[in-house]
Design a protein around this motif. Sequence first.
Motif, mmCIF file in Angstrom:
data_model
loop_
_atom_site.group_PDB
_atom_site.id
_atom_site.type_symbol
_atom_site.label_atom_id
_atom_site.label_comp_id
_atom_site.label_asym_id
_atom_site.label_seq_id
_atom_site.Cartn_x
_atom_site.Cartn_y
_atom_site.Cartn_z
ATOM 1 N N TRP A 1 0.234 -50.119 -24.957
ATOM 2 C CA TRP A 1 -0.552 -51.099 -24.214
ATOM 3 C C TRP A 1 -0.238 -52.533 -24.652
ATOM 4 O O TRP A 1 0.051 -52.797 -25.818
ATOM 5 N N SER A 2 -0.363 -53.444 -23.728
ATOM 6 C CA SER A 2 -0.317 -54.866 -24.048
ATOM 7 C C SER A 2 -1.615 -55.264 -24.750
ATOM 8 O O SER A 2 -2.629 -54.555 -24.671
ATOM 9 N N MET B 1 -5.228 -55.118 -23.204
ATOM 10 C CA MET B 1 -5.903 -53.849 -22.953
ATOM 11 C C MET B 1 -6.837 -53.456 -24.084
ATOM 12 O O MET B 1 -7.656 -52.554 -23.924
ATOM 13 N N ARG B 2 -6.729 -54.126 -25.223
ATOM 14 C CA ARG B 2 -7.558 -53.726 -26.377
ATOM 15 C C ARG B 2 -9.051 -53.798 -26.068
ATOM 16 O O ARG B 2 -9.838 -53.002 -26.572
ATOM 17 N N GLU C 1 -1.626 -54.577 -16.058
ATOM 18 C CA GLU C 1 -0.750 -53.917 -17.033
ATOM 19 C C GLU C 1 0.469 -53.303 -16.363
ATOM 20 O O GLU C 1 1.594 -53.395 -16.875
ATOM 21 N N HIS D 1 -10.480 -52.840 -23.627
ATOM 22 C CA HIS D 1 -10.904 -51.703 -22.799
ATOM 23 C C HIS D 1 -10.732 -50.354 -23.494
ATOM 24 O O HIS D 1 -10.948 -49.320 -22.858
ATOM 25 N N PHE D 2 -10.352 -50.364 -24.763
ATOM 26 C CA PHE D 2 -10.201 -49.098 -25.481
ATOM 27 C C PHE D 2 -11.549 -48.373 -25.509
ATOM 28 O O PHE D 2 -12.588 -48.962 -25.836
ATOM 29 N N ILE E 1 -9.204 -44.717 -21.531
ATOM 30 C CA ILE E 1 -8.198 -45.543 -22.190
ATOM 31 C C ILE E 1 -8.471 -45.536 -23.687
ATOM 32 O O ILE E 1 -9.576 -45.882 -24.129
ATOM 33 N N LEU F 1 2.670 -46.446 -14.501
ATOM 34 C CA LEU F 1 2.370 -46.659 -15.913
ATOM 35 C C LEU F 1 3.478 -46.016 -16.734
ATOM 36 O O LEU F 1 3.782 -44.824 -16.538
ATOM 37 N N LEU G 1 -5.812 -52.560 -15.662
ATOM 38 C CA LEU G 1 -4.708 -51.616 -15.474
ATOM 39 C C LEU G 1 -3.699 -52.152 -14.461
ATOM 40 O O LEU G 1 -2.486 -51.995 -14.637
ATOM 41 N N GLY H 1 -3.330 -44.333 -25.814
ATOM 42 C CA GLY H 1 -2.838 -44.129 -24.458
ATOM 43 C C GLY H 1 -3.932 -43.696 -23.506
ATOM 44 O O GLY H 1 -4.979 -44.336 -23.398
ATOM 45 N N VAL I 1 0.704 -44.521 -24.502
ATOM 46 C CA VAL I 1 1.059 -45.730 -23.751
ATOM 47 C C VAL I 1 1.099 -46.888 -24.740
ATOM 48 O O VAL I 1 0.177 -47.051 -25.556
#
Length: 387
Positions: free
Chosen positions: A194-195, A198-199, A293, A201-202, A224, A312, A290, A228, A192
Motif C-alpha cells: 500500500w501507499s 492507505m495507512r 490507490e 484505512h488499515f 484492508i 490492484l 482505493l 494487504g 498489497v
Amino acid sequence: MSLALVIGGGPAGLMAAERLAETGARVIVAEAKPSVARKLLMAGKSGLNLTKEEPFDRFLAAYAEAAPPLRPMLEAFGPQAVRDWVEGLGQDVFAGSTGRVFPKAMKASPLVRAWLARLAGLGVEIKPRWRWIGGAYRFDTPQGIQEVTPDVVVLACGGASWARLGSDGAWTALLEDVPLAPFQPANVGFRVAWSAHMRAHFGAPVKGVALIAGSVRSRGEVVISAEGLEGGGIYAVARALREGAPLHLDLMPDVTQAEIARKLARGHGKASVSNHLRKALGLDPVKRALLMEGAPRPLPEHLAPLVKALPLRLEGPRPMDEAISVAGGVRFAALDSGLMLRARPGVFVAGEMIDWEAPTGGYLLNACFATGRWAGEHAARFLRESG
C-alpha cells in the motif's frame, strides 16, 4: 471387540470416531494437541458456519474438480443432515439470508461439549498429546513412546495451516508411499504494498463491492490490513488469484458503467477529485482511497471504467500457515471409493488431508463432516468384512 484407531481430533476425525463407535467398535482417538477440536473452536469465535443451504447442484459446484468424488459423501451427509446432526446434539441452528447455517449460540464450544459427551457415552477414548511418529502406529506421549495395534485406522490429521492448532502437515513424511499433491494456501489473504495514504484505512472493511479474478466474480466484504486484503470476499477468488489471475474491484456492482459516467460528467468545478467522487457517486472514504490507490497517474479523464474494474497489484498470498484452509494432500487416485488408501488396506483418510478445496461459507466444515462420516462408515464395513 475390534479396535479402531483415529488419528486426529478435528471434525473429520471425531465424526469418524462417532460412526465407528456406533457400529460397536472400540475407538481410540489420538490427538497431538492437549485437546481436540481446537481449529473448530477457533472458527467458532466468528460464528461457526456449519453448512450452506442452497440447491444441491450449486452446493456441489463449490468443490470444483473434487465434486465428482465428494458427491456421494455430500449426498449422504449434506446440509440437511448436518442440521439434523447438530440439532440432535441439542444445539439449535438457523440459516442467514445468504443460506449460511450457524448454531444459534454463534459459537462452537456448546456444540463441542455436547459432541464430546456423546462420544464418551459411546465409549470413545480420547488420548491428548499423542503425536503419531510412524512405525506400526507409534506415538510420542506424556507416558513415553506408546504403540497401538489397531484392526482399522482412520487418518484425519488435517492440512497444513494453523499449525499451532494442530494442522502442521507433518504427517506427509509418514506417508511416503502415498501420492500427494503439494499443499497450497486456500481461503487466504493477499499481500498489497500500500501507499502511505492507505495507512489511515488499515482495519477498515470494504463493503458492497465485487471482486473479479479472471472468470471468477465474488460479492463479499474485504478488510484492508497493513499487509494487504483479508476477508471472505478475497477468499472466494483466492484460487484464481493463486493461479495467476489479476484482481479487479467493482466499487459499484449494482450500477452500470454508463450511469456512473453520466453522474461523473456533471463536472466538479473547484472540488477535488475525491470530493467529486463522494458527491457524484456517494463513494465512502475507503472506496475513494482505493480508487486513488489503483488508478494510474496522471489520473485519466474518464474514471467510470476504473470504478467498475479497478486493478490492484498483488504481491502474492499470505503465508500458508495463515490460510483458513489448504489445497493439496492425499490425491483421490490414491483412495478407493470408501476413502481407503489403496497402498494400505484398512487405512482410511478423511478431512483436509485429502486434496480438495472449497470457499468459506459452510462448504469446508460440511465436507470435513461428510468425509469423516464416510471414512468411519467404510472403516466399520472393513471390520465387518475382515472379521
